[in-house]
Design an enzyme around this catalytic site. Structure first.
Site, mmCIF file in Angstrom:
data_model
loop_
_atom_site.group_PDB
_atom_site.id
_atom_site.type_symbol
_atom_site.label_atom_id
_atom_site.label_comp_id
_atom_site.label_asym_id
_atom_site.label_seq_id
_atom_site.Cartn_x
_atom_site.Cartn_y
_atom_site.Cartn_z
ATOM 1 C CG HIS A 123 8.188 -2.857 -1.148
ATOM 2 N ND1 HIS A 123 8.111 -2.925 -2.524
ATOM 3 C CD2 HIS A 123 7.702 -1.641 -0.818
ATOM 4 C CE1 HIS A 123 7.580 -1.807 -2.986
ATOM 5 N NE2 HIS A 123 7.334 -0.992 -1.980
ATOM 6 C CD GLU A 169 6.952 2.225 0.032
ATOM 7 O OE1 GLU A 169 6.986 2.832 -1.062
ATOM 8 O OE2 GLU A 169 6.661 1.018 0.132
ATOM 9 C CG ASP A 200 6.803 1.897 -4.854
ATOM 10 O OD1 ASP A 200 7.226 1.439 -3.782
ATOM 11 O OD2 ASP A 200 5.606 1.818 -5.198
ATOM 12 C CD GLU A 238 4.210 -1.789 -0.145
ATOM 13 O OE1 GLU A 238 3.660 -0.841 0.431
ATOM 14 O OE2 GLU A 238 4.288 -1.858 -1.384
ATOM 15 C CD GLU A 239 3.956 -1.699 -4.735
ATOM 16 O OE1 GLU A 239 2.783 -1.353 -4.517
ATOM 17 O OE2 GLU A 239 4.904 -0.914 -4.822
ATOM 18 C CG ASP A 271 6.603 -6.313 -3.598
ATOM 19 O OD1 ASP A 271 7.219 -5.972 -2.577
ATOM 20 O OD2 ASP A 271 5.429 -5.943 -3.833
HETATM 21 ZN ZN LIG Z 1 6.455 0.857 -2.249
#
Ligand SMILES: [Zn+2]
Length: 370
Positions: free
Chosen positions: A68, A160, A100, A132-133, A70
């Site tokens: 991801h 991740e 992340d 995703e967050e 974001d």
């Molecule tokens: Zn993540």
């Protein structure tokens, strides 16, 4: 391009979840096309985009590398510099999203020129998602399009941070927001108003009854700590003053589900109670299923041999892997760095970790030439 340079460029886009990410996706698309690789942008909500690209034969089944783009906000005062300007301090690359998980994204993008030189007999796909967050809000749009983009994938590797150790399981999660609206007034005349907090209480009590039930008689899975599903009320906001009838209250309620439990089903008693009261509105903020990959799945032995590590049974954080798995694609977590650095000031990834992720992508490519 070196992964450090790509990471620096990616971090400079302040793609906080819930904000537009088109500039970052444009950047990636241009980078890929500069290397002769076409990509498809899959639009989700307004001004938010996923991206998908395939290296190698499109008509054969291959593997997805997924990340991801974001990040969570970076407003902590402990940042020692601009969180959106990557700083290189000794072995650390510091910036929001470094671990992340723009680091993984940078690593796989930097492997693209190498992968394109390989005589791949199976494709490697790059899948980038947004928000995703905010509860894996973007990737469902991409997963829905997959049948038009590639042959059914053999597996998906979600990068991740896991210290480059393959991870087989995580819990699923659902977040629901309950909002009660009342009628304000002076507390001396409750008969003239409607108390929103009182209206919400039965649903909150229904929630508070769930943890003990789940602990005593819920489904168990010993890979997890605790080995059962859980529910909690996370926040409550409402009321203005003790002498005013509260006309508004909202609560965020979360369920975390072991494999086999649907996180939304766990919240059913809460939602049923809430719906009994016409003054309460319920909104599903986020929901994704648990990840549960069989130890004997070919994806497990593939990742074990590529990383030279023994897979980990479970982690406590959730990822998009559960959604890929729910779409019928065996999925595993394996990415660089430590999750404990995520969502914190001075988030970083080590240069060596970034390079290890790049090497994993290239090793996967070599495995696809056999
Ligand atoms: Zn993540």
């Amino acid at each position: 391009m070196r992964p450090e340079t790509l990471l620096s460029d990616l971090v400079a886009f302040p793609t906080v979840a819930g904000r537009p990410n088109g500039a970052l996706i444009d950047y990636v698309q241009t980078y890929l096309s500069d290397h002769g690789l076409a990509s498809t942008v899959v639009e989700g909500e307004a001004d938010r985009f996923n991206l998908f690209a395939t290296i190698g034969p499109v008509d054969r089944s291959g593997y997805i590398l997924s990340g991801h783009v974001d990040v969570v906000p970076a407003e902590e005062p402990e940042w020692q510099g601009d969180p959106f300007a990557l700083r290189h301090v000794q072995d650390r690359l510091i910036g929001r999203g470094a671990v992340d998980m723009k680091g993984f994204v940078a690593a796989i993008l930097s492997s693209v020129p190498d992968l394109m030189q390989l005589p791949l007999s199976r494709p490697i796909h790059i899948a980038l998602s947004y928000d995703e967050e905010a509860g894996c809000r973007g990737v469902p749009y991409l997963i829905e399009e997959l049948p038009t983009l590639c042959a059914p994938p053999l597996g998906c590797i979600v990068g991740e941070p896991s210290g480059m150790v393959p991870v087989l399981r995580h819990k699923g999660k659902a977040t629901v927001k309950l909002t009660a609206r009342g009628r304000p007034g002076h507390s001396s005349r409750p008969d003239l108003g409607r108390n929103a907090i009182h209206d919400l209480l039965p649903a909150l009590l229904a929630t508070a009854a769930l943890p003990d039930q789940l602990q005593m008689s819920g489904r168990r899975h010993n890979a997890f700590e605790p080995p059962h599903s859980t529910v909690q009320i996370g926040t409550i906001h409402g009321g203005q003053a003790v002498n005013i009838i509260p006309d508004h209250v909202e609560a965020l309620i979360e369920a975390r589900a072991v494999p086999g439990d649907d996180p939304m089903d766990l919240l059913a008693p809460v939602l049923t109670t809430a719906q009994d009261n016409g003054a309460i509105a319920a909104e599903v903020v986020a929901s994704y299923p648990a990840l549960d990959l069989d130890e004997k799945a070919p994806l497990v032995s593939l990742l074990s041999s590529l990383t030279g590590t023994t897979p980990l049974a479970a982690v406590s954080f959730g990822t998009e892997a559960g959604l890929f798995q729910a779409a019928g694609i065996p999925s595993i977590i394996c990415g660089p760095g430590d999750i404990s650095r995520a969502h914190k000031p001075e988030e970083y990834i080590a240069v060596s970790e970034l390079r290890a992720a790049r090497e994993l992508a290239i090793a996967l490519g070599h495995a696809m030439t056999e």
